[in-house]
Design a protein around this motif. Structure first.
Motif, PDB file in Angstrom:
ATOM      1  N   ARG A 233       0.831  -1.211   0.000  1.00 41.82           N
ATOM      2  CA  ARG A 233       0.000   0.000   0.000  1.00 41.82           C
ATOM      3  C   ARG A 233       0.865   1.259   0.000  1.00 41.82           C
ATOM      4  O   ARG A 233       0.525   2.258  -0.654  1.00 41.82           O
ATOM      5  N   GLN A 234       1.990   1.195   0.721  1.00 37.36           N
ATOM      6  CA  GLN A 234       2.901   2.333   0.775  1.00 37.36           C
ATOM      7  C   GLN A 234       3.478   2.638  -0.603  1.00 37.36           C
ATOM      8  O   GLN A 234       3.547   3.800  -1.018  1.00 37.36           O
ATOM      9  N   LEU A 238       2.903   6.100  -2.732  1.00 39.52           N
ATOM     10  CA  LEU A 238       4.025   6.946  -3.139  1.00 39.52           C
ATOM     11  C   LEU A 238       4.067   7.126  -4.657  1.00 39.52           C
ATOM     12  O   LEU A 238       4.351   8.222  -5.153  1.00 39.52           O
ATOM     13  N   LEU A 239       3.783   6.059  -5.402  1.00 40.12           N
ATOM     14  CA  LEU A 239       3.754   6.201  -6.865  1.00 40.12           C
ATOM     15  C   LEU A 239       2.595   7.091  -7.305  1.00 40.12           C
ATOM     16  O   LEU A 239       2.683   7.784  -8.327  1.00 40.12           O
ATOM     17  N   VAL A 250      13.102   3.779  -1.563  1.00 33.62           N
ATOM     18  CA  VAL A 250      13.637   3.136  -0.356  1.00 33.62           C
ATOM     19  C   VAL A 250      13.863   4.116   0.794  1.00 33.62           C
ATOM     20  O   VAL A 250      13.435   3.844   1.931  1.00 33.62           O
ATOM     21  N   PRO A 251      14.524   5.280   0.594  1.00 32.43           N
ATOM     22  CA  PRO A 251      14.744   6.179   1.735  1.00 32.43           C
ATOM     23  C   PRO A 251      13.458   6.685   2.375  1.00 32.43           C
ATOM     24  O   PRO A 251      13.415   6.945   3.582  1.00 32.43           O
ATOM     25  N   VAL A 252      12.408   6.827   1.576  1.00 30.19           N
ATOM     26  CA  VAL A 252      11.123   7.271   2.119  1.00 30.19           C
ATOM     27  C   VAL A 252      10.452   6.133   2.884  1.00 30.19           C
ATOM     28  O   VAL A 252       9.950   6.321   4.005  1.00 30.19           O
ATOM     29  N   MET A 253      10.455   4.941   2.293  1.00 31.13           N
ATOM     30  CA  MET A 253       9.779   3.808   2.901  1.00 31.13           C
ATOM     31  C   MET A 253      10.498   3.288   4.138  1.00 31.13           C
ATOM     32  O   MET A 253       9.861   2.782   5.066  1.00 31.13           O
ATOM     33  N   HIS A 270      11.674  -4.069  -5.076  1.00 26.98           N
ATOM     34  CA  HIS A 270      11.650  -4.516  -6.475  1.00 26.98           C
ATOM     35  C   HIS A 270      10.690  -5.689  -6.652  1.00 26.98           C
ATOM     36  O   HIS A 270       9.902  -5.730  -7.605  1.00 26.98           O
ATOM     37  N   ALA A 271      10.749  -6.655  -5.716  1.00 30.27           N
ATOM     38  CA  ALA A 271       9.847  -7.805  -5.802  1.00 30.27           C
ATOM     39  C   ALA A 271       8.394  -7.371  -5.703  1.00 30.27           C
ATOM     40  O   ALA A 271       7.524  -7.889  -6.425  1.00 30.27           O
ATOM     41  N   HIS A 272       8.097  -6.421  -4.822  1.00 28.61           N
ATOM     42  CA  HIS A 272       6.727  -5.895  -4.736  1.00 28.61           C
ATOM     43  C   HIS A 272       6.311  -5.240  -6.053  1.00 28.61           C
ATOM     44  O   HIS A 272       5.191  -5.440  -6.544  1.00 28.61           O
ATOM     45  N   LEU A 273       7.205  -4.432  -6.633  1.00 29.65           N
ATOM     46  CA  LEU A 273       6.872  -3.722  -7.874  1.00 29.65           C
ATOM     47  C   LEU A 273       6.619  -4.695  -9.019  1.00 29.65           C
ATOM     48  O   LEU A 273       5.697  -4.496  -9.828  1.00 29.65           O
TER      49      LEU A 273
END
Length: 295
Positions: A233-234, A238-239, A250-253, A270-273
């Motif tokens: 969901r995050q 963000l996208l 990554v730095p935000v998450m 990357h795996a989530h994307l």
């Protein structure tokens, strides 16, 4: 879920710790930020015959410790949960010492130029028999059932000890950290399906290859599923705010997580994307990810 801090050294490597009447544990001397205190090899069985689960690295000190813990007993099988090099390389030399067959997960080696944040694959692993989901091996007083749990790797197996409702979870479920899912072999959809599979089981306790035993398995698995859904969901949120690269996500998450863990986080992002892309939720332009057009 950030990993817990490492316990103070020295860690009890090389000692046979009898955690249950049918289960002893020997810790290999390969502790690191990605293996916690090291790989835990499990000896399952009794004086009349053993199985060895995740023999660990091909380290002469660890092999000597295993030989001492086996203490001349018959080893009926050497099983590996998967073939990362902190789990399976000791299988062949231990088989040479004990005469036991190597049984369990399939051989797997993925060639990739991408930097790895988990252990590379063991090219030497050569099983005598591959177990399918639900297949069993048994010895005097014990029965181990293979439970296919792809995701961390495509060949990952857990092993259920039927007599005591214990599950040896390898790297799939650990109390000290979430498992790293590294494409192209690691697959987030498979990983989530495997978590669902374990959540629907009734195992009493988990013995992972790294870190402490899990005494409330379903509670931990439920939390891990919730954590991954939160990360998904995050990413979508963000996208939706603006297209971003993985390096920008990554730095935000993972704000507040130690930066040395960011490369591992990037692999799981990357795996989530990739999973979101397959589901038509995200798409890639160059190195920038953005929401997929609504159909």
């Amino acid at each position: 879920m950030p990993p817990m801090s490492l316990p103070p050294q020295p860690w009890p490597t090389g000692l046979a710790d009898q955690v249950e009447p049918l289960i002893a544990r020997v810790l290999a001397p390969n502790g690191s930020p990605f293996t916690f205190t090291g790989t835990q090899t499990y000896l399952v069985g009794s004086e009349d015959g053993l199985a060895v689960i995740d023999p660990g690295p091909d380290d002469p000190v660890h092999l000597a410790a295993l030989d001492s813990a086996i203490a001349g007993r018959s080893v009926l099988a050497i099983l590996c949960t998967h073939t990362h090099r902190d789990h399976s390389p000791a299988a062949a030399p231990l088989a040479a010492i004990t005469g036991a067959p190597i049984i369990g997960c399939a051989a797997l080696h993925i060639e990739s130029d991408a930097p790895r944040v988990d252990a590379p694959f063991d090219k030497s692993y050569a099983p005598d028999r591959v177990l399918a989901d639900g297949e069993q091996i048994s010895g005097p007083g014990w029965t181990l059932t293979a439970v296919a749990t792809p995701g961390h790797t495509s060949n990952h197996l857990c092993y259920a000890l039927e007599e005591t409702d214990a599950l040896f979870t390898g790297d799939h479920v650990m109390a000290w950290s979430t498992s790293v899912v590294v494409p192209p072999d690691g697959d987030m959809a498979d990983y989530m399906a495997s978590l669902d599979k374990l959540y629907n089981r009734a195992d009493r306790i988990y013995y992972p290859a790294h870190g402490p035993a899990v005494t409330k398995p379903r509670q931990l698995v439920r939390g891990m599923i919730g954590h991954r859904l939160m990360r998904e969901r995050q990413i979508v949120k963000l996208l939706g705010e603006q297209p971003r690269s993985i390096a920008a996500l990554v730095p935000v998450m993972y704000k507040g997580v130690a930066e040395y863990l960011w490369p591992a986080a990037a692999q799981s992002v990357h795996a989530h994307l990739l999973d979101l892309e397959r589901r038509g939720i995200a798409r890639l332009d160059g190195d920038i990810w953005r929401p997929a057009p609504k159909r």
